[in-house]
Design a protein around this motif. Sequence first.
Motif, PDB file in Angstrom:
ATOM      1  N   VAL A   1       0.853  -1.182   0.000  1.00 54.17           N
ATOM      2  CA  VAL A   1       0.000   0.000   0.000  1.00 54.17           C
ATOM      3  C   VAL A   1       0.890   1.233   0.000  1.00 54.17           C
ATOM      4  O   VAL A   1       1.726   1.401   0.875  1.00 54.17           O
ATOM      5  CB  VAL A   1      -0.935   0.015   1.227  1.00 54.17           C
ATOM      6  N   VAL A   2       0.730   2.071  -1.025  1.00 58.59           N
ATOM      7  CA  VAL A   2       1.443   3.348  -1.067  1.00 58.59           C
ATOM      8  C   VAL A   2       0.435   4.412  -0.677  1.00 58.59           C
ATOM      9  O   VAL A   2      -0.624   4.533  -1.294  1.00 58.59           O
ATOM     10  CB  VAL A   2       2.004   3.620  -2.477  1.00 58.59           C
ATOM     11  N   ARG A   3       0.770   5.152   0.400  1.00 66.59           N
ATOM     12  CA  ARG A   3      -0.201   6.127   0.908  1.00 66.59           C
ATOM     13  C   ARG A   3       0.255   7.549   0.642  1.00 66.59           C
ATOM     14  O   ARG A   3       1.418   7.885   0.849  1.00 66.59           O
ATOM     15  CB  ARG A   3      -0.333   5.984   2.426  1.00 66.59           C
TER      16      ARG A   3
ATOM     17  N   SER B   1      -0.762  11.593   1.675  1.00 65.11           N
ATOM     18  CA  SER B   1      -1.609  12.406   2.535  1.00 65.11           C
ATOM     19  C   SER B   1      -1.282  13.865   2.309  1.00 65.11           C
ATOM     20  O   SER B   1      -0.113  14.226   2.187  1.00 65.11           O
ATOM     21  CB  SER B   1      -1.376  12.041   4.008  1.00 65.11           C
TER      22      SER B   1
ATOM     23  N   SER C   1     -10.329  11.126   7.631  1.00 60.98           N
ATOM     24  CA  SER C   1      -9.291  10.176   7.224  1.00 60.98           C
ATOM     25  C   SER C   1      -8.359   9.987   8.410  1.00 60.98           C
ATOM     26  O   SER C   1      -8.485  10.700   9.406  1.00 60.98           O
ATOM     27  CB  SER C   1      -8.514  10.741   6.041  1.00 60.98           C
TER      28      SER C   1
ATOM     29  N   VAL D   1      -6.492  11.701   1.849  1.00 57.86           N
ATOM     30  CA  VAL D   1      -5.575  10.556   1.774  1.00 57.86           C
ATOM     31  C   VAL D   1      -5.960   9.707   0.566  1.00 57.86           C
ATOM     32  O   VAL D   1      -7.139   9.497   0.311  1.00 57.86           O
ATOM     33  CB  VAL D   1      -5.649   9.699   3.056  1.00 57.86           C
TER      34      VAL D   1
ATOM     35  N   GLU E   1      -4.805   5.972  -1.307  1.00 56.19           N
ATOM     36  CA  GLU E   1      -3.980   4.765  -1.235  1.00 56.19           C
ATOM     37  C   GLU E   1      -3.947   4.067  -2.586  1.00 56.19           C
ATOM     38  O   GLU E   1      -4.980   3.927  -3.245  1.00 56.19           O
ATOM     39  CB  GLU E   1      -4.552   3.778  -0.201  1.00 56.19           C
TER      40      GLU E   1
ATOM     41  N   HIS F   1      -3.174   0.388  -3.869  1.00 49.97           N
ATOM     42  CA  HIS F   1      -2.891  -0.989  -3.465  1.00 49.97           C
ATOM     43  C   HIS F   1      -2.311  -1.683  -4.685  1.00 49.97           C
ATOM     44  O   HIS F   1      -3.047  -2.056  -5.592  1.00 49.97           O
ATOM     45  CB  HIS F   1      -4.161  -1.710  -3.016  1.00 49.97           C
TER      46      HIS F   1
ATOM     47  N   GLY G   1       6.019   5.392   6.832  1.00 49.21           N
ATOM     48  CA  GLY G   1       4.757   4.971   6.249  1.00 49.21           C
ATOM     49  C   GLY G   1       3.661   4.758   7.261  1.00 49.21           C
ATOM     50  O   GLY G   1       2.556   4.382   6.914  1.00 49.21           O
ATOM     51  N   LYS G   2       3.970   4.971   8.559  1.00 50.18           N
ATOM     52  CA  LYS G   2       2.914   4.851   9.557  1.00 50.18           C
ATOM     53  C   LYS G   2       2.691   6.210  10.155  1.00 50.18           C
ATOM     54  O   LYS G   2       3.609   6.957  10.373  1.00 50.18           O
ATOM     55  CB  LYS G   2       3.289   3.834  10.628  1.00 50.18           C
TER      56      LYS G   2
END
Length: 432
Positions: A8-10, A12, A61, A67, A69, A71, A431-432
């Motif tokens: 998963v590339v997020r 924001s 979000s 945001v 994502e 996948h 990434g978190k």
Amino acid sequence: MGKAGIAVVRLSGPSAAAVAALLTGSDVLRDRVARLRQLHHPDDGRHLDSGLVLAFPGPASFTGEDVVEFHVHGGRAVVEAVLDAVHATGQARAAEAGEFTRRAFDAGKLDLTAVEGLADLIDAETEAQRQQALGQYGGALGELYASWRERLIGLLAHLEAGIDFVEEADVPAAVTAAVRPQIAELMEEMAQHLDDGRRGEILRSGLSIAIIGPPNAGKSSVLNWLAGRDAAIVATTAGTTRDVIEVRLDLGGYPVILSDTAGLRPDSAADDIEIEGMRRARDAAAAADMRLYVIDGVQFDTLGLPGPDEYELLLVNKSDLDEWTLPGNAIEEVTYGVSARTGAGFGGVLQAISQYVEKMAPERVTPVLTRTRHREAIQGALAALEQGQTAEEIELAAEDLRRASLVLGRVVGAVDVEDLLDVIFHDFCIGK
Ligand SMILES: Nc1nc2c(ncn2[C@@H]2O[C@H](COP(=O)(O)OP(=O)(O)OP(=O)(O)O)[C@@H](O)[C@H]2O)c(=O)[nH]1
Ligand SMILES: [Mg+2]
């Protein structure tokens, strides 16, 4: 970074939708529906992968911002190519460690204790750790501290109203007299919260158990048996183990860090390396929450048995041998005959460890504090309140209350915590 089925590339931030549009050629931010899309590089239009695109318009979000994502397939080259394409738009950069969560905190989505709970949830290795972290992430601890802070601020308002009347002889005294019992009640709750046997902290970081005893008693064999694998070298030579060897275990949901140590014998019988090993063994024993003292049930020196305050459990090993006996002066309740060769007697040892954990960290009402940071803060608030209870002047009592509420505000991150943030978010991965 690793290989997986899906990655998963997020994204924001305010440009999230624009970046996604450049890669997918479509407007994705309209709703929260996952759509299958082809991803293309914005520079040359080359096909990168097909994947799901899922948008969460702010403020509802995780970060509070828009945001998006992607996948995509979890191969390294796929992820690299998608990240490269995202950078090529010129509207995005790589997130710093913990930055998504930090934005969530800045947007007021999480308080600091919830942020810590999230970090713990990601690190959780055992079932009990998962439950505790999930509770804290859900806000249980933060809500408790926030409610204490609210009560304090209410009481403070009373005191300040009293200060306005210092000219009148009895008003301030009457106000303080009315407020004090309520502060006492709050103090009692804080004291109970602190008196938890460090359960939350032990559960978070693991119960440390040191295996100590004379050389050749079978300490490394005991560690290997408990770990279920050959973690430490076992040999007939006395003085085999020199370094402290640590193994992490899950004992009934409780994380346990077992350390095997060098056998203890007079320095005169040992070389320099072994002497250093014994120093480390003593340090490990002193720092441990619990000590297992292992002796050889065939060859033991009754006079050399340690005092009962030097261990929590005594393991008399090698019960598979005919000449094995229990030392006559062993204390029955804490002594276990075992064989690290056959596994005999270890059921009782495991049970005794669980009981010990229960005794030192009794289960009470949740939520429990999980970090030294929390403990120090609540202790600080309690100390300020104690001082406030004995202050003669209403202004001084008010000042102490203000200090206590400030400390509580810092735990949840409601007041100036800039200095704390880097420390807390540093624990997160990218990434978190
Ligand atoms: N018969 C029998 N032998 C054992 C048992 N446990 C260990 N041994 C043997 O005792 C010897 C020493 O075992 P270790 O586990 O290396 O002992 P240790 O206490 O770690 O020794 P040091 O690291 O030198 O301090 C080895 O030869 C083991 O095979 C047991 O339960 N029964
Ligand atoms: Mg050893």
